[in-house]
Design a protein around this motif. Structure first.
Motif, PDB file in Angstrom:
ATOM      1  N   GLN A 117       0.828  -1.208   0.000  1.00 25.53           N
ATOM      2  CA  GLN A 117       0.000   0.000   0.000  1.00 25.53           C
ATOM      3  C   GLN A 117       0.862   1.258   0.000  1.00 25.53           C
ATOM      4  O   GLN A 117       0.578   2.219  -0.721  1.00 25.53           O
ATOM      5  CB  GLN A 117      -0.916   0.005   1.221  1.00 25.53           C
ATOM      6  CG  GLN A 117      -1.858   1.203   1.289  1.00 25.53           C
ATOM      7  CD  GLN A 117      -2.579   1.270   2.606  1.00 25.53           C
ATOM      8  OE1 GLN A 117      -2.118   1.906   3.543  1.00 25.53           O
ATOM      9  NE2 GLN A 117      -3.712   0.593   2.704  1.00 25.53           N
ATOM     10  N   MET A 118       1.922   1.246   0.805  1.00 24.72           N
ATOM     11  CA  MET A 118       2.806   2.411   0.871  1.00 24.72           C
ATOM     12  C   MET A 118       3.475   2.659  -0.473  1.00 24.72           C
ATOM     13  O   MET A 118       3.595   3.801  -0.933  1.00 24.72           O
ATOM     14  CB  MET A 118       3.860   2.190   1.958  1.00 24.72           C
ATOM     15  CG  MET A 118       4.692   3.446   2.251  1.00 24.72           C
ATOM     16  SD  MET A 118       3.699   4.788   2.940  1.00 24.72           S
ATOM     17  CE  MET A 118       3.257   4.082   4.524  1.00 24.72           C
ATOM     18  N   LYS A 119       3.917   1.578  -1.121  1.00 22.30           N
ATOM     19  CA  LYS A 119       4.558   1.708  -2.427  1.00 22.30           C
ATOM     20  C   LYS A 119       3.564   2.263  -3.459  1.00 22.30           C
ATOM     21  O   LYS A 119       3.904   3.144  -4.259  1.00 22.30           O
ATOM     22  CB  LYS A 119       5.086   0.350  -2.881  1.00 22.30           C
ATOM     23  CG  LYS A 119       5.910   0.400  -4.172  1.00 22.30           C
ATOM     24  CD  LYS A 119       6.415  -0.988  -4.554  1.00 22.30           C
ATOM     25  CE  LYS A 119       7.399  -1.505  -3.543  1.00 22.30           C
ATOM     26  NZ  LYS A 119       8.003  -2.812  -3.971  1.00 22.30           N
ATOM     27  N   ASN A 120       2.337   1.750  -3.427  1.00 27.31           N
ATOM     28  CA  ASN A 120       1.311   2.239  -4.356  1.00 27.31           C
ATOM     29  C   ASN A 120       0.977   3.700  -4.099  1.00 27.31           C
ATOM     30  O   ASN A 120       0.763   4.476  -5.035  1.00 27.31           O
ATOM     31  CB  ASN A 120       0.044   1.388  -4.222  1.00 27.31           C
ATOM     32  CG  ASN A 120       0.214  -0.002  -4.805  1.00 27.31           C
ATOM     33  OD1 ASN A 120       1.089  -0.233  -5.643  1.00 27.31           O
ATOM     34  ND2 ASN A 120      -0.609  -0.935  -4.361  1.00 27.31           N
ATOM     35  N   ASN A 121       0.936   4.079  -2.822  1.00 23.50           N
ATOM     36  CA  ASN A 121       0.621   5.468  -2.490  1.00 23.50           C
ATOM     37  C   ASN A 121       1.722   6.426  -2.942  1.00 23.50           C
ATOM     38  O   ASN A 121       1.446   7.574  -3.303  1.00 23.50           O
ATOM     39  CB  ASN A 121       0.372   5.616  -0.991  1.00 23.50           C
ATOM     40  CG  ASN A 121      -1.034   5.201  -0.604  1.00 23.50           C
ATOM     41  OD1 ASN A 121      -1.924   5.096  -1.451  1.00 23.50           O
ATOM     42  ND2 ASN A 121      -1.253   4.962   0.673  1.00 23.50           N
ATOM     43  N   LYS A 122       2.966   5.958  -2.909  1.00 22.19           N
ATOM     44  CA  LYS A 122       4.060   6.791  -3.407  1.00 22.19           C
ATOM     45  C   LYS A 122       3.901   7.039  -4.907  1.00 22.19           C
ATOM     46  O   LYS A 122       4.117   8.151  -5.395  1.00 22.19           O
ATOM     47  CB  LYS A 122       5.411   6.129  -3.116  1.00 22.19           C
ATOM     48  CG  LYS A 122       5.834   6.190  -1.654  1.00 22.19           C
ATOM     49  CD  LYS A 122       7.201   5.539  -1.448  1.00 22.19           C
ATOM     50  CE  LYS A 122       7.627   5.616   0.013  1.00 22.19           C
ATOM     51  NZ  LYS A 122       8.948   4.966   0.236  1.00 22.19           N
ATOM     52  N   LYS A 123       3.497   6.001  -5.632  1.00 25.21           N
ATOM     53  CA  LYS A 123       3.260   6.151  -7.071  1.00 25.21           C
ATOM     54  C   LYS A 123       2.090   7.097  -7.322  1.00 25.21           C
ATOM     55  O   LYS A 123       2.133   7.945  -8.221  1.00 25.21           O
ATOM     56  CB  LYS A 123       2.986   4.788  -7.702  1.00 25.21           C
ATOM     57  CG  LYS A 123       4.187   3.848  -7.711  1.00 25.21           C
ATOM     58  CD  LYS A 123       3.811   2.507  -8.327  1.00 25.21           C
ATOM     59  CE  LYS A 123       4.994   1.551  -8.330  1.00 25.21           C
ATOM     60  NZ  LYS A 123       4.620   0.218  -8.899  1.00 25.21           N
ATOM     61  N   ARG A 124       1.031   6.931  -6.525  1.00 20.65           N
ATOM     62  CA  ARG A 124      -0.134   7.804  -6.677  1.00 20.65           C
ATOM     63  C   ARG A 124       0.218   9.255  -6.370  1.00 20.65           C
ATOM     64  O   ARG A 124      -0.225  10.169  -7.072  1.00 20.65           O
ATOM     65  CB  ARG A 124      -1.255   7.335  -5.748  1.00 20.65           C
ATOM     66  CG  ARG A 124      -1.878   6.007  -6.144  1.00 20.65           C
ATOM     67  CD  ARG A 124      -2.754   5.479  -5.040  1.00 20.65           C
ATOM     68  NE  ARG A 124      -3.282   4.153  -5.355  1.00 20.65           N
ATOM     69  CZ  ARG A 124      -3.523   3.211  -4.451  1.00 20.65           C
ATOM     70  NH1 ARG A 124      -3.271   3.445  -3.154  1.00 20.65           N
ATOM     71  NH2 ARG A 124      -4.006   2.045  -4.824  1.00 20.65           N
ATOM     72  N   ALA A 125       1.011   9.455  -5.316  1.00 19.07           N
ATOM     73  CA  ALA A 125       1.404  10.817  -4.960  1.00 19.07           C
ATOM     74  C   ALA A 125       2.248  11.445  -6.065  1.00 19.07           C
ATOM     75  O   ALA A 125       2.086  12.629  -6.393  1.00 19.07           O
ATOM     76  CB  ALA A 125       2.182  10.807  -3.644  1.00 19.07           C
TER      77      ALA A 125
END
Length: 222
Positions: free
Chosen positions: A20-28
């Motif tokens: 989730q953290m990795k995906n959120n970094k991409k989203r950000a």
């Protein structure tokens, strides 16, 4: 619950949190890129180059009258009707979180669009019978992106078939593009208005997805 089972659940939770953290970094990162595009368009839409771009695209699309019908899919009444039906279905199926996601994406997104239009106060293209509201960013482009994408995201979480997991994003992309481009064909917006609407919608939706991912993680921890 046995210790082994508890340890396994904790391990799976930690792994899910990492993903989730990795995906959120991409989203950000994508949200920042979309925000940067919006800012550039906002700063320079009156420049000679972007005005030439608007004129070129408007003239190039003059023969694409078949796209005009997409505009109805981005009308506020159409969006309200479709979203209301989807939200009621989600509530009946006991999915209040997904229902709230769509309501916030569309409701707050509309407020953001209205605020941006009032802030920039860009006149619409000069044509007979033109609308009186402001032009930048395009409401059809931004709201079309938000309601189609938010419903699409909710649908994707429920799909298992490989065919439909490919068909839904493709259909959503066609609808979003058609709604935005139709406004240029109709003469209601400049191309830069439409691009700005897509950029603003992308940034807003990605930030909302990030916020909801943290909310969901908090629920799993409790």
């Amino acid at each position: 619950m046995c210790p082994a089972s508890s340890d396994k659940m904790k391990k799976e939770f930690v792994q899910a949190g990492g993903v989730q953290m990795k995906n959120n970094k991409k989203r950000a990162g994508a949200a920042l890129a979309a925000s940067a595009l919006f800012i550039l368009l906002a700063l320079f839409y009156d420049s000679a180059r972007l005005q030439a771009f608007d004129k070129f695209l408007s003239e190039w699309l003059e023969g694409a009258a078949f796209l005009k019908g997409f505009s109805y899919l981005g009308n506020p009444s159409t969006i309200a009707l479709i979203c209301s039906v989807v939200v009621v279905m989600l509530l009946i199926n006991r999915s209040p979180r997904d229902a709230m996601f769509i309501v916030l994406a569309v409701g707050l997104g509309y407020a953001v669009n209205e605020g941006l239009k009032e802030w920039f106060a860009r006149p619409r293209p000069d044509m007979p019978g033109q609308l009186e509201s402001y032009s930048f960013p395009s409401g059809h482009a931004q709201m079309g992106f938000l309601y189609v994408s938010s419903i699409g995201m909710v649908a994707m979480r429920r799909l298992r078939s490989g065919f439909w997991r490919k068909a839904v994003p493709a259909a959503a992309g066609i609808l979003i593009a058609g709604i935005g481009v139709s406004r240029i064909v109709l003469g209601r917006h400049y191309a830069t208005d439409v691009l700005a609407g897509w950029a603003a919608g992308t940034a807003f939706l990605l930030l909302l997805v990030i916020l909801f991912s943290f909310w969901n993680r908090g629920r799993l921890q409790s």
